[in-house]
Design an enzyme around this catalytic site. Structure first.
Site, short mmCIF file in Angstrom:
data_model
loop_
_atom_site.label_atom_id
_atom_site.label_comp_id
_atom_site.label_asym_id
_atom_site.label_seq_id
_atom_site.Cartn_x
_atom_site.Cartn_y
_atom_site.Cartn_z
N GLY A 14 -34.10 -21.58 64.05
CA GLY A 14 -35.16 -22.55 63.85
C GLY A 14 -35.73 -23.12 65.14
O GLY A 14 -35.34 -22.73 66.24
N HIS A 44 -22.64 -43.57 57.21
CA HIS A 44 -22.05 -42.25 57.44
C HIS A 44 -22.80 -41.51 58.53
O HIS A 44 -24.03 -41.54 58.60
CB HIS A 44 -22.10 -41.43 56.15
CG HIS A 44 -21.15 -40.28 56.14
ND1 HIS A 44 -21.36 -39.14 56.87
CD2 HIS A 44 -19.97 -40.09 55.49
CE1 HIS A 44 -20.36 -38.30 56.68
NE2 HIS A 44 -19.50 -38.86 55.85
#
Length: 530
Positions: free
Chosen positions: A164, A83
């Site tokens: 961030g 995935h």
């Protein structure tokens, strides 16, 4: 929960193979005030997802706790799976359920994203309805290039996060968003032509001019030996399950790769699945009681209003000790390889320990048994301690076998990878043999206490003490069977020989001990009736 504001989160984590990491993450997200509606992990995808509902404050706390645990335990530099992924905690969507609207979830997603960045130092990308940059409304666009591609782009100063640090470290980055309920839908095709699967996915997804509100990728499901077209239906009222399935099925048939089956990952709204849907979609393993959103929500709210069913044993955590007896048996009867015989051996031994403790408590302090007061009190303490240790061994046994399966799934493309995989397999088999050996030794030691309980405990409970010995003997035999099957895979012949010798000694001793207990029981009964 009926009158509360409810938000759903569906955090996805980049781990679907190491059971100890999966359990740690699931334990972390289970904060007070949230109910876990579903959880699912897959080795091919190497991915864990869970669905939780709760108040806005509770689901935010759950998201933060899950992100922190994933950051601690998952190294994206070593992660491999089918995935697409870009972070240890890969994606956290917020979905309105009751008493909140989409704007509430947008605000919540942005606030949570900022907290993750500030407290954990993980780069955060806002997506879907919460996106600050228009092109990031698409999760596929955010995750383009996956972990490695994003890391390189950020290092070059492009695709910088919304919050961030401007650096992609071992924990990767996380996409935090707000969206409508989506359906994760995988369609499996007969064959291993990955290029064909990717072409089918390209032709059905919206971004390539396919079906509206459909995202799709194609890849090899290595464990099954077939390919899959994995789809997210982001608005089932626009494109539903049947339309998506039929489109993939038609394209796959043209490519000579007929559909074998399909699966819905996680929950699905009742309105999305018509009565004939399960058969038409060739759904494999679909459980309406466990996967229809409204059914799961109804049961979860009912459980929240009533006392929890008693666990197998006291304590906290996400393992066997906190399952109901029925829940443990359901897990045991499923097609999942764990828990299995080794865990059963440990639980069976724990049952024997509990019976010994019961006999001790029925004896200590009772008239006529003053002479054995201290002995019975000590026996209770020892049996209680052994019971707790055995439940932990039941979980360790499950983790040990999960580690064996995970080792076999390690990459083997290069000589170095093959060597590392082989070593990991041997370590896993050794642990899978040693844990049931511990169970066998503990059960044998408890059999001696069962004999004391028969001979000196409360006469009225002598049958319970004898039952304890029988349960413990069964535990020994079950444990030794698991030792034997795992020892057979060891290449260290000296260690294998030591384990087989110990197993034979324990087997002989347990048979002798059981006979002694049963003989003592018959004498006690005969003496009482004379």
């Amino acid at each position: 929960m009926a009158d509360e504001r409810l938000v759903e989160i569906v955090p996805n984590f980049s781990e679907g193979r190491r059971r100890e990491v999966i359990d740690a993450i699931l334990g972390a997200v289970a904060v007070p005030g949230v109910i876990m509606l579903s959880r699912q992990w897959d080795a091919d995808h190497n991915r864990l997802d869970c669905t939780l509902v709760g108040s806005p404050e509770a689901v935010r706390a759950s998201a933060l706790a899950g992100a922190a645990k994933a950051e601690e335990l998952i190294d994206m530099r070593r992660h491999r799976g089918g995935h697409p992924r870009m972070g240890a905690v890969d994606v956290i969507p917020f979905v309105p359920v009751r008493g909140v609207d989409m704007q509430d979830c947008i605000d919540l997603a942005r606030e949570t994203g900022r907290q993750i960045a500030d407290t954990l130092g993980i780069p955060v990308y806002l997506y879907d309805r919460a996106a600050l940059i228009p092109e990031r409304a698409s999760l596929a666009e955010v995750r383009k290039g996956e972990y490695e591609g994003l890391r390189d782009d950020v290092a070059e100063g492009s695709r910088l996060p919304d919050f961030g640090p401007h650096e992609i470290g071992a924990a990767g980055a996380v996409a935090v968003g707000a969206r409508k309920a989506l359906i994760a839908f995988n369609v499996y095709l007969d064959g291993t032509d990955v290029a064909a699967a990717k072409d089918i996915a390209r032709r059905v997804r919206e971004s390539s001019g396919g079906l509206p509100a459909v995202r799709a990728i194609g890849f090899l499901a290595e464990e099954r030996g077939v390919v899959t077209v994995s789809m997210n239906l982001v608005d089932f009222e626009v494109t539903g399950l049947r339309a998506a399935f039929d489109a993939v099925s038609t394209l796959a048939a043209s490519a000579g790769m007929p559909v074998t089956d399909s699966e819905i990952v996680g929950l699905v709204p009742r309105a999305a699945l018509d009565p004939a849907g399960v058969s038409h979609l060739k759904l494999e393993g679909f459980d309406e009681d466990e996967q229809i959103l409204e059914s799961v929500m109804s049961r979860a709210e009912a459980r929240a209003r009533t006392p929890a069913a008693p666990p197998i044993a006291g304590g906290s955590g996400g393992g066997i000790r906190d399952r109901t007896v029925g829940g443990f048996l359901e897990a045991l009867a499923s097609d999942a390889p764990t828990p299995g015989g080794g865990s059963v051996a440990a639980v069976c031994a724990a049952v024997g320990a509990a019976l010994i403790a019961m006999v001790g408590r029925l004896t200590a302090g009772r008239p006529g048994y003053e002479a054995v007061q201290d002995e019975m009190a000590e026996m209770v303490r020892d049996a209680d301690r052994a019971r707790d240790d055995l439940i932990e061994l039941a979980d360790r046994d499950a983790r040990a076998f999960d580690a064996v399966m995970a080792a076999f799934r390690q990459p083997k493309e290069t000589d170095e990878e093959r060597a590392e995989r082989s070593a990991a397999i041997q370590r896993a088999f050794l642990e899978a043999a040693r844990v049931p050996m511990e169970v066998a030794r503990a059960a044998l030691a408890l059999m001696a206490k069962a004999r004391v309980a028969v001979e000196r405990g409360n006469e009225s409970a002598a049958s319970d003490a004898a039952s304890a010995a029988s349960a413990l003997f069964a535990a020994v035999q079950s444990a030794l069977a698991n030792v034997e099957i795992n020892v057979g895979s060891l290449k260290d012949l000296e260690e294998a020989a030591r384990l087989r010798t110990s197993a034979a000694e324990i087997d002989d001793a347990s048979r002798s001990e059981l006979q002694s207990v049963l003989t003592a029981f018959r004498r006690r009964i005969e003496a009482g009736s004379s």
